[in-house]
Write an enzyme that holds these catalytic residues in place. Structure first.
Site, PDB file in Angstrom:
ATOM      1  N   SER A 123       1.013  -1.082  -0.058  1.00 53.33           N
ATOM      2  CA  SER A 123      -0.154  -0.158  -0.129  1.00 53.33           C
ATOM      3  C   SER A 123       0.737   1.180   0.099  1.00 53.33           C
ATOM      4  O   SER A 123       1.684   1.596   0.864  1.00 53.33           O
ATOM      5  CB  SER A 123      -1.029  -0.143   1.278  1.00 53.33           C
ATOM      6  OG  SER A 123      -1.599   1.162   1.595  1.00 53.33           O
ATOM      7  N   LYS A 133      -1.267  -0.897  -4.340  1.00 53.95           N
ATOM      8  CA  LYS A 133      -2.504   0.049  -3.877  1.00 53.95           C
ATOM      9  C   LYS A 133      -1.950   1.368  -3.833  1.00 53.95           C
ATOM     10  O   LYS A 133      -0.859   1.565  -3.218  1.00 53.95           O
ATOM     11  CB  LYS A 133      -3.127  -0.693  -2.738  1.00 53.95           C
ATOM     12  CG  LYS A 133      -3.711   0.097  -2.020  1.00 53.95           C
ATOM     13  CD  LYS A 133      -4.660  -0.678  -0.843  1.00 53.95           C
ATOM     14  CE  LYS A 133      -4.701   0.043   0.481  1.00 53.95           C
ATOM     15  NZ  LYS A 133      -5.235  -0.643   1.647  1.00 53.95           N
ATOM     16  N   LYS A 162      -2.986   5.315  -2.591  1.00 55.11           N
ATOM     17  CA  LYS A 162      -4.156   6.029  -1.712  1.00 55.11           C
ATOM     18  C   LYS A 162      -4.451   7.315  -2.744  1.00 55.11           C
ATOM     19  O   LYS A 162      -3.701   7.866  -3.345  1.00 55.11           O
ATOM     20  CB  LYS A 162      -3.467   6.452  -0.464  1.00 55.11           C
ATOM     21  CG  LYS A 162      -3.253   5.511   0.496  1.00 55.11           C
ATOM     22  CD  LYS A 162      -4.343   5.029   1.131  1.00 55.11           C
ATOM     23  CE  LYS A 162      -3.897   3.773   2.249  1.00 55.11           C
ATOM     24  NZ  LYS A 162      -4.967   3.603   2.860  1.00 55.11           N
ATOM     25  N   ASP A 172      -7.493   3.256  -3.004  1.00 54.01           N
ATOM     26  CA  ASP A 172      -7.984   3.329  -1.641  1.00 54.01           C
ATOM     27  C   ASP A 172      -8.395   4.700  -1.463  1.00 54.01           C
ATOM     28  O   ASP A 172      -7.399   5.559  -1.162  1.00 54.01           O
ATOM     29  CB  ASP A 172      -7.142   2.726  -0.437  1.00 54.01           C
ATOM     30  CG  ASP A 172      -7.714   2.575   0.658  1.00 54.01           C
ATOM     31  OD1 ASP A 172      -8.890   2.977   0.913  1.00 54.01           O
ATOM     32  OD2 ASP A 172      -7.157   1.973   2.008  1.00 54.01           O
ATOM     33  N   GLU A 181     -11.097   0.756  -3.000  1.00 59.31           N
ATOM     34  CA  GLU A 181     -11.541   0.260  -1.608  1.00 59.31           C
ATOM     35  C   GLU A 181     -12.004   1.858  -1.045  1.00 59.31           C
ATOM     36  O   GLU A 181     -11.577   2.743  -1.080  1.00 59.31           O
ATOM     37  CB  GLU A 181      -9.934   0.108  -0.893  1.00 59.31           C
ATOM     38  CG  GLU A 181     -10.086  -0.384   0.400  1.00 59.31           C
ATOM     39  CD  GLU A 181      -8.555  -0.966   1.096  1.00 59.31           C
ATOM     40  OE1 GLU A 181      -7.652  -0.924   0.319  1.00 59.31           O
ATOM     41  OE2 GLU A 181      -8.544  -0.786   2.256  1.00 59.31           O
ATOM     42  N   ASP A 239     -13.728  -1.664   3.576  1.00 59.27           N
ATOM     43  CA  ASP A 239     -12.560  -1.537   4.722  1.00 59.27           C
ATOM     44  C   ASP A 239     -13.707  -1.021   6.006  1.00 59.27           C
ATOM     45  O   ASP A 239     -14.046  -1.690   6.632  1.00 59.27           O
ATOM     46  CB  ASP A 239     -11.321  -0.729   4.083  1.00 59.27           C
ATOM     47  CG  ASP A 239     -10.398  -0.621   5.286  1.00 59.27           C
ATOM     48  OD1 ASP A 239     -10.724  -0.881   6.598  1.00 59.27           O
ATOM     49  OD2 ASP A 239      -9.421  -0.057   5.024  1.00 59.27           O
ATOM     50  N   LYS A 297      -9.756  -6.589   8.453  1.00 57.59           N
ATOM     51  CA  LYS A 297      -8.740  -6.332   9.230  1.00 57.59           C
ATOM     52  C   LYS A 297      -8.808  -6.748  10.682  1.00 57.59           C
ATOM     53  O   LYS A 297      -9.997  -6.666  11.159  1.00 57.59           O
ATOM     54  CB  LYS A 297      -8.404  -4.769   9.751  1.00 57.59           C
ATOM     55  CG  LYS A 297      -7.652  -4.276   8.227  1.00 57.59           C
ATOM     56  CD  LYS A 297      -7.436  -2.853   8.504  1.00 57.59           C
ATOM     57  CE  LYS A 297      -6.936  -1.946   7.233  1.00 57.59           C
ATOM     58  NZ  LYS A 297      -7.165  -0.513   7.030  1.00 57.59           N
ATOM     59  N   GLY A 304      -3.762  -3.957   6.375  1.00 55.77           N
ATOM     60  CA  GLY A 304      -2.810  -3.500   7.315  1.00 55.77           C
ATOM     61  C   GLY A 304      -3.148  -2.210   8.055  1.00 55.77           C
ATOM     62  O   GLY A 304      -3.829  -1.440   7.647  1.00 55.77           O
TER      63      GLY A 304
HETATM   64  O1  OSB Z   1      -7.075   1.943   4.718  1.00 54.75           O
HETATM   65  O2  OSB Z   1      -5.811   0.194   4.528  1.00 54.75           O
HETATM   66  C1  OSB Z   1      -5.953   1.384   4.951  1.00 54.75           C
HETATM   67  C2  OSB Z   1      -2.814   2.231   6.993  1.00 54.75           C
HETATM   68  C3  OSB Z   1      -3.477   2.825   8.026  1.00 54.75           C
HETATM   69  C4  OSB Z   1      -4.718   3.037   8.000  1.00 54.75           C
HETATM   70  C5  OSB Z   1      -5.563   2.359   7.115  1.00 54.75           C
HETATM   71  C6  OSB Z   1      -5.127   1.959   6.032  1.00 54.75           C
HETATM   72  C7  OSB Z   1      -3.661   1.811   6.002  1.00 54.75           C
HETATM   73  C8  OSB Z   1      -3.145   1.175   4.861  1.00 54.75           C
HETATM   74  C9  OSB Z   1      -1.601   0.627   4.923  1.00 54.75           C
HETATM   75  O3  OSB Z   1      -3.343   0.983   3.542  1.00 54.75           O
HETATM   76  C10 OSB Z   1      -1.406  -0.745   5.293  1.00 54.75           C
HETATM   77  C11 OSB Z   1      -0.094  -1.320   5.591  1.00 54.75           C
HETATM   78  O4  OSB Z   1       0.782  -1.292   4.978  1.00 54.75           O
HETATM   79  O5  OSB Z   1      -0.003  -1.617   6.733  1.00 54.75           O
HETATM   80 MG    MG Z   2      -8.165   0.972   3.390  1.00 57.34          MG
END
Ligand code: OSB
Ligand code: MG
Length: 368
Positions: free
Chosen positions: A136, A162, A164, A189, A214, A239, A263, A291
């Site tokens: 991510s 992925k 953001k 995402d 996402e 999510d 999660k 994550g």
């Molecule tokens: O939306 O998946 C998410 C990190 C912190 C809070 C929300 C998210 C995320 C990530 C990173 O996308 C995932 C990771 O590398 O741990």
């Molecule tokens: Mg997410």
């Protein structure tokens, strides 16, 4: 097994790089580790994946600490626990606070697996020996940084990328990424940054052959996501809308999305995670493990749950070195060509480096 002692450690660990989402930027991770000890001298570990501020979810590190101290630890201390599922009754009266519940429950699951001398993955019903992972990538100031990050991670072999997005940093960014990387498995995402009023922007994303988008809409929402999914062809992955088995069941029934990001913390722990896994499996809903920028302890739990059969899509459990100069487990999590081996040692299957934990600890408290 009798739970003789529980220790809470509040850590502060600085990530190598800041991580930016539509809701903010994070570099200093302030989170809690939970250590439980049984009468037979075994130790289990769990991670409370909160952040210092309630930006992703309503919980935050100090609220979870208080929840653990006042309600959750007293519910299990000195109790005899044969199986982690038994915690559900003690926790149920207390509403939500899933990240706190999950941290303590996760430590008990580790302890339980160790008491049976089996890997946590096996204790959970996992069957895979290897899992596939993606990575991510946060929002960057300029496109060149993002393109460089994608190039690096693609070369490292991650199974999907992925990125953001947020309003104003979306369609053009994705178009540019697709120009440079026409064929990589790619998803985006939004972390709840859009509303149904943005439907035209979201529709434009259909042209980029994305694996999924996402959480485009509000955290907790199921209705508007169902409306949006009818308007776009890109599969929606939920999510922040999935906090429980009931949320997952209703999302599937309503058609709020086609994929679920699970999660462990968000759904209140591994017992709930298994229930949601089994539901998605029955309903043919593909899923993957998300994550929360975890330390090695949380990362180990993510690997274990991902070993269950219906985690068919690559998750976000990247290498320790993506986040940390030095992780708190041995060996560190190391992804090779997008593949992780599920550990075979008892429990989480990694040694927690207590010296490293203490070096990063700001506050700790012992309950016994
Ligand atoms: O939306 O998946 C998410 C990190 C912190 C809070 C929300 C998210 C995320 C990530 C990173 O996308 C995932 C990771 O590398 O741990
Ligand atoms: Mg997410």
């Amino acid at each position: 097994m009798i739970i003789e002692e529980v220790n809470l450690y509040k850590l502060n660990m600085r990530m190598k790089h800041p991580f930016t989402t539509s809701f903010g930027t994070e570099q200093n991770r302030g989170f809690i580790l939970v250590q439980v000890k049984s009468d037979s001298g075994l130790t289990g570990w769990g991670e409370c994946v909160t952040t210092e501020s309630p930006l992703y979810i309503e919980e935050f590190t100090d609220s979870s600490w208080l929840m653990l101290e006042k309600f959750l630890i007293p519910a299990i201390l000195k109790k005899n626990i044969d199986h982690p599922d038994q915690l559900q009754d003690g926790f149920r009266p207390y509403k939500r606070n899933h990240l706190a519940k999950s941290a303590l429950e996760g430590a008990i699951w580790d302890l339980y697996a160790k008491s049976k001398n089996i890997p946590l993955s096996k204790a959970l019903g996992g069957t895979k020996q290897t899992i596939e992972v993606g990575v991510s990538l946060g929002i960057e100031k300029d496109i060149d940084h993002l393109l460089n990050n994608i190039k690096d991670k693609t070369e490292e072999g991650y199974k999907r990328i992925k990125i953001k997005i947020k309003p104003g940093k979306d369609v053009e960014v994705i178009a540019e990424v697709r120009n440079h990387f026409p064929d990589i498995p790619l998803m985006v995402d939004a972390n709840s940054a859009y509303t149904l009023e943005d439907v035209n922007t979201l529709k434009q994303m259909d042209q980029f052959n994305l694996m999924m988008i996402e959480q485009p809409l509000t955290a907790g929402d199921l209705i508007d996501h169902a409306k949006l999914q009818k308007e776009i062809t890109t599969p929606i992955c939920l999510d922040e809308s999935i906090h429980s088995f009931e949320n997952a069941r209703q999302a599937i029934e309503l058609g709020s999305g086609k994929i679920i990001n699970l999660k462990i913390g968000r759904v209140g722990g591994l017992t709930q995670a298994i229930k949601i896994h089994d539901l998605c499996s029955r309903e043919n809903i593909p899923m993957w493990c998300g994550g929360m920028l975890e330390s090695g302890v949380g990362r180990a739990h993510n690997i274990a749950i991902t070993s269950l059969a219906n985690f068919t899509l690559p998750g976000d459990t990247a290498s320790s070195s993506r986040y940390w100069d030095r992780d708190i487990i041995q060996p560190e999590v190391q992804v090779e060509n997008g593949i992780l081996h599920v550990p075979e040692a008892p429990g989480i299957g990694f040694e927690v480096d207590i010296d490293e934990v203490l070096r990063n600890t700001r506050t700790s408290k012992c309950f016994k």
